[in-house]
Structure formats: structure tokens, C-alpha cells
Design a protein around this motif. Structure first.
Motif, short mmCIF file in Angstrom:
data_model
loop_
_atom_site.label_atom_id
_atom_site.label_comp_id
_atom_site.label_asym_id
_atom_site.label_seq_id
_atom_site.Cartn_x
_atom_site.Cartn_y
_atom_site.Cartn_z
N ILE A 56 -5.65 -0.05 -10.19
CA ILE A 56 -4.39 -0.05 -10.93
C ILE A 56 -3.66 -1.39 -10.70
O ILE A 56 -3.58 -1.86 -9.57
CB ILE A 56 -3.44 1.03 -10.34
N SER A 58 0.28 -2.95 -11.84
CA SER A 58 1.45 -2.82 -12.72
C SER A 58 1.95 -4.22 -13.08
O SER A 58 1.61 -4.72 -14.14
CB SER A 58 2.51 -1.86 -12.19
N GLY A 60 1.48 -6.75 -10.73
CA GLY A 60 0.60 -7.62 -9.95
C GLY A 60 1.33 -8.59 -9.03
O GLY A 60 0.75 -9.59 -8.59
N THR A 61 2.58 -8.29 -8.68
CA THR A 61 3.33 -9.23 -7.83
C THR A 61 3.02 -9.02 -6.35
O THR A 61 3.52 -9.75 -5.51
CB THR A 61 4.86 -9.13 -8.04
N ASN A 62 2.21 -8.01 -6.06
CA ASN A 62 1.79 -7.79 -4.67
C ASN A 62 0.29 -7.61 -4.59
O ASN A 62 -0.21 -6.88 -3.73
CB ASN A 62 2.52 -6.56 -4.11
N THR A 63 -0.42 -8.30 -5.49
CA THR A 63 -1.85 -8.04 -5.64
C THR A 63 -2.64 -9.34 -5.74
O THR A 63 -2.24 -10.25 -6.47
CB THR A 63 -2.09 -7.20 -6.92
N PRO A 121 10.35 -8.82 -7.41
CA PRO A 121 9.76 -8.70 -8.74
C PRO A 121 8.91 -7.43 -8.83
O PRO A 121 8.76 -6.72 -7.84
CB PRO A 121 8.90 -9.96 -8.85
N GLY A 133 11.21 -2.81 -0.19
CA GLY A 133 12.45 -2.83 0.59
C GLY A 133 12.95 -4.24 0.83
O GLY A 133 12.16 -5.20 0.82
N VAL A 178 2.08 6.77 -10.17
CA VAL A 178 3.49 7.06 -10.44
C VAL A 178 3.78 6.72 -11.90
O VAL A 178 3.53 5.60 -12.34
CB VAL A 178 4.40 6.21 -9.52
N ARG A 204 17.95 -15.51 -0.89
CA ARG A 204 16.51 -15.57 -1.23
C ARG A 204 16.11 -16.99 -1.62
O ARG A 204 15.09 -17.50 -1.17
CB ARG A 204 16.19 -14.61 -2.38
C1 FAD Z 1 8.71 -13.86 -4.68
C2 FAD Z 1 8.40 -12.44 -4.24
C3 FAD Z 1 9.30 -11.77 -3.44
C4 FAD Z 1 9.05 -10.47 -3.00
N1 FAD Z 1 9.95 -9.84 -2.20
C5 FAD Z 1 9.72 -8.57 -1.80
C6 FAD Z 1 10.67 -7.88 -0.98
O1 FAD Z 1 11.72 -8.40 -0.63
N2 FAD Z 1 10.38 -6.61 -0.62
C7 FAD Z 1 9.24 -5.98 -1.02
O2 FAD Z 1 9.05 -4.81 -0.68
N3 FAD Z 1 8.32 -6.61 -1.78
C8 FAD Z 1 8.53 -7.88 -2.19
N4 FAD Z 1 7.60 -8.52 -2.96
C9 FAD Z 1 6.31 -7.86 -3.26
C10 FAD Z 1 6.27 -7.08 -4.59
O3 FAD Z 1 7.15 -7.64 -5.55
C11 FAD Z 1 6.61 -5.60 -4.39
O4 FAD Z 1 5.69 -4.99 -3.52
C12 FAD Z 1 6.61 -4.84 -5.74
O5 FAD Z 1 7.22 -3.59 -5.54
C13 FAD Z 1 5.21 -4.66 -6.31
O6 FAD Z 1 5.35 -4.18 -7.64
P1 FAD Z 1 4.27 -4.49 -8.76
O7 FAD Z 1 4.69 -3.70 -9.95
O8 FAD Z 1 4.09 -5.93 -8.96
O9 FAD Z 1 2.98 -3.86 -8.07
P2 FAD Z 1 1.46 -4.39 -8.13
O10 FAD Z 1 1.32 -5.65 -7.38
O11 FAD Z 1 0.97 -4.36 -9.54
O12 FAD Z 1 0.74 -3.22 -7.32
C14 FAD Z 1 0.94 -3.08 -5.94
C15 FAD Z 1 0.10 -1.89 -5.44
O13 FAD Z 1 0.60 -0.68 -5.99
C16 FAD Z 1 -0.38 -0.02 -6.82
N5 FAD Z 1 0.38 0.45 -7.98
C17 FAD Z 1 1.16 -0.30 -8.81
N6 FAD Z 1 1.78 0.51 -9.70
C18 FAD Z 1 1.38 1.75 -9.43
C19 FAD Z 1 1.70 3.02 -10.00
N7 FAD Z 1 2.54 3.14 -11.02
N8 FAD Z 1 1.11 4.13 -9.47
C20 FAD Z 1 0.24 4.01 -8.43
N9 FAD Z 1 -0.10 2.84 -7.83
C21 FAD Z 1 0.48 1.73 -8.35
C22 FAD Z 1 -1.41 -1.09 -7.14
O14 FAD Z 1 -2.69 -0.52 -7.35
C23 FAD Z 1 -1.36 -1.96 -5.87
O15 FAD Z 1 -2.15 -1.36 -4.86
C24 FAD Z 1 7.84 -9.83 -3.41
C25 FAD Z 1 6.94 -10.50 -4.23
C26 FAD Z 1 7.21 -11.80 -4.65
C27 FAD Z 1 6.23 -12.51 -5.55
#
Ligand code: FAD
Length: 297
Positions: A56, A58, A60-63, A121, A133, A178, A204
Motif C-alpha cells: 500500500i 498513500s 509515500g512521504t514515509n516510504t 505531509p 505525531g 484505513v 520546522r
Molecule cells: C518533511 C517531512 C516531515 C515529516 N514530519 C513528521 C512528523 O513530524 N511526525 C510524523 O509522525 N511523521 C512525519 N513525517 C513522516 C510522514 O509524513 C508521516 O508518517 C505520514 O503520516 C505518512 O503518511 P503517508 O500518507 O505519506 O503514508 P505512506 O508513506 O504512503 O505510508 C506509510 C505506511 O503506512 C501504510 N499505509 C499508508 N496508508 C495506509 C492506509 N490507508 N491503510 C493502511 N496502511 C496504510 C503504507 O503501506 C506504509 O507502510 C514527515 C515526513 C516528511 C517528508
């Protein structure tokens, strides 16, 4: 494994580069972007019957996605359930709403609770599953319940207490997707919220390398101390490995330093950091970032 899939939602050979923060990744052999719970549920039943592996994304900001082609199905959730429905201090929000858009909406509505997460993001689904968080607040703090679909394609509503929220993890959602979240906020003064948002965004920008591609903090906070501090004390602040480097602004960030970043370089630098910190301080750093298409992590 060569499986030939035929399904109206599934396309083939799609580059994954634009679906993650570092712009890395090979092609997905199969790719689908469901837009409704029904489409997602049907897709999951199809997957179960075909036996194909899937992952999965969404926002991709943590992938980090491997440079190798992905021999399975990538389900992209950036179009699934794009709605915000307000009912008093409660809000129902779809998985593909941007967290920052929701925060803007809640601030405009003078509702407090999420503003500390401004600047994180990603989409609501990612924030919920990762229990995102910042500045003392986690997504769980505002959550009432999550709507999910399991690998059998079955929909359910899980109350906050059954989700198993822990630090950057939801331990009871391992095999669930989710699709929406219900959150509860507090009525408050809008000016206070605007002030807090602007302070956090300033902090930030001052502390984080927001001008370069990154995934935010690469490692979880260890039991004692901070990952960034350990990395710095290990002498790795600013350490470069090919197309990526440990940020010289925030040592728990790895940033791209070339136009064409390689996932392999990220993977090796992360492994190197873990090894160095382990050797110097006997502490094992655990990645917060998620990996797709790699054999370990
Ligand atoms: C500049 C920057 C700053 C950041 N600051 C923070 C911060 O302060 N705190 C923080 O916690 N994070 C932070 N992050 C990390 C990231 O933004 C968060 O973890 C965010 O919540 C990930 O969301 P996403 O939609 O990009 O998830 P993705 O990267 O797409 O997915 C993350 C994980 O969740 C799974 N996933 C995604 N969506 C779903 C769904 N709907 N159901 C089931 N599984 C799913 C994916 O398979 C993957 O394993 C930051 C990232 C960046 C680039």
C-alpha cells in the motif's frame, strides 16, 4: 512469479517514482488506484483469490521503494474517499484527504486538537496507521474510531481503544487498510490556533531541511535519548553516501543530494548508521520509515 491478472482497476508496468517523497523506485508490475470502499473491497477479494503479493502507498512521504521492479500489485490510496464531514466538534474524514488540508479546515472551524501536526505531509490513512505525531500530539489523541477494510474485503469500524495505537504504529491494524477516520476536537479561539500553526511552521523551517527531498525522521526515538543526537555523536552529521546524505541541519533526516536519488543508497546509508550507532553506543536504532520491495526491514 508470473501471474497474469485481469481486473478493470489494474494497470501494468507503472513507474513508482512519483509516488514517494524521494522519487525513487522501479516499476510496479501491477498497479491500482481504488476510489471507493466498494472498489477496494472487490480488489482485495480479487487479490486473495489470485495470491499475488501487494503493498500500500498513500502519499509515500514515509516510504522508500526499491529501485528494482516490484513483482506484485501496488495499491495507491491517494484517491480513496476524499471527503470531510463535520458534525459539531466531530469530523469524519476520508483516507485520501491531506492531513494539512484537514488541519486548515479545523483551524478555519475554530476546532483545536490537530494543529500541532501541521507540516506533517501525507494523507489521513497514512497519519492514522503510522499514528503520526509532533510537538507532543499524536493522531490517536483526536481519534474516535477508524473505518477499515481487511484482507478478505470486509469493512468494519474499530474504536480508538481497539486500534492498538503505540509510538508511530498501530499494532492491531497489521492486515487492515484505513479508509476513513472519525476524530473529535475542541471548540476554541481561532486566533490561538493560527498563532500556534505559524510558530510550528517557523520551528520546522528552522530545524528541518525542508528544501531537500526527505522522509522526515528516518529512525524512531530510542528508549533513551534521540536518534538525531546519537547519529551526530557517532560523527555522521553531514555524512554522504553517493546520492544521499545525513542532513547537516537535522541528523535524523536523510536528504537527497543529487537529482537522481537511488533507493539502494538510502538503504545502505540507513544500514551503515544503524551499525555505527550500535557499535558506539550499543543502541539499536529502528527505522520509522517503511520499505517496499526490499528483503529486510
Ligand atoms: C518533511 C517531512 C516531515 C515529516 N514530519 C513528521 C512528523 O513530524 N511526525 C510524523 O509522525 N511523521 C512525519 N513525517 C513522516 C510522514 O509524513 C508521516 O508518517 C505520514 O503520516 C505518512 O503518511 P503517508 O500518507 O505519506 O503514508 P505512506 O508513506 O504512503 O505510508 C506509510 C505506511 O503506512 C501504510 N499505509 C499508508 N496508508 C495506509 C492506509 N490507508 N491503510 C493502511 N496502511 C496504510 C503504507 O503501506 C506504509 O507502510 C514527515 C515526513 C516528511 C517528508
Amino acid at each position: 512469479m508470473q501471474i497474469n491478472l485481469s481486473h478493470p482497476l489494474i494497470t501494468e508496468n507503472i513507474s513508482l517514482k512519483k509516488f514517494n517523497c524521494y522519487r525513487v523506485g522501479g516499476n510496479a508490475r501491477y498497479f491500482a488506484t481504488p476510489k471507493s470502499n466498494q472498489e477496494l473491497s472487490n480488489l482485495l477479494i480479487f487479490i486473495k483469490n489470485s495470491g499475488i503479493k501487494y503493498d500500500i502507498i498513500s502519499a509515500g512521504t514515509n516510504t522508500i521503494i526499491s529501485d528494482e521492479n516490484y513483482d506484485g500489485l501496488i495499491i495507491l490510496l491517494n484517491r480513496l474517499n476524499n471527503f470531510i464531514i463535520k458534525n459539531g466538534n466531530n469530523i469524519k474524514v476520508g483516507a485520501s484527504v491531506r492531513l494539512n488540508d484537514l488541519i486548515s479546515y479545523t483551524i478555519e472551524s475554530s476546532l483545536a486538537g490537530l494543529e500541532s501536526l501541521v507540516g506533517v505531509p501525507g494523507l489521513i490513512g497514512g497519519a492514522a496507521i503510522m499514528n503520526a505525531g509532533a510537538y507532543g500530539v499524536e493522531f490517536k489523541d483526536v481519534t474516535v474510531s477508524l473505518d477499515v477494510i481487511d484482507t478478505q474485503g470486509v469493512f468494519s469500524n474499530i474504536s480508538k481503544h481497539d486500534v492498538g495505537f503505540t509510538y508511530r504504529h498501530t499494532k492491531n491494524l497489521e492486515d487492515k487498510i484505513v479508509v476513513a477516520a472519525e476524530i473529535e476536537l475542541l471548540k476554541t479561539d481561532k486566533l490561538e490556533l493560527l498563532k500556534k500553526r505559524s510558530e510550528i511552521l517557523k520551528t520546522r523551517a528552522k530545524k528541518q531541511p525542508l528544501d531537500k527531498p526527505s522522509c522526515g525522521s528516518v529512525f524512531k526515538r530510542p528508549k533513551d535519548g534521540y536518534a538525531g543526537d546519537l547519529i551526530e555523536r557517532a560523527g555522521l552529521k553531514g555524512f554522504r553516501y553517493k546520492s544521499v546524505m545525513v542532513s547537516d541541519k537535522h541528523s535524523n533526516f536523510i536528504v537527497g543530494c543529487e537529482k537522481d536519488i537511488k533507493a539502494n543508497d538510502l538503504y545502505h546509508l540507513i544500514a551503515y548508521i544503524i551499525n555505527e550507532v550500535q557499535e558506539k553506543f550499543s543502541i539499536t536504532l529502528e527505522p520509522e520509515v517503511k520499505f517496499i520491495g526490499f528483503n529486510s526491514y
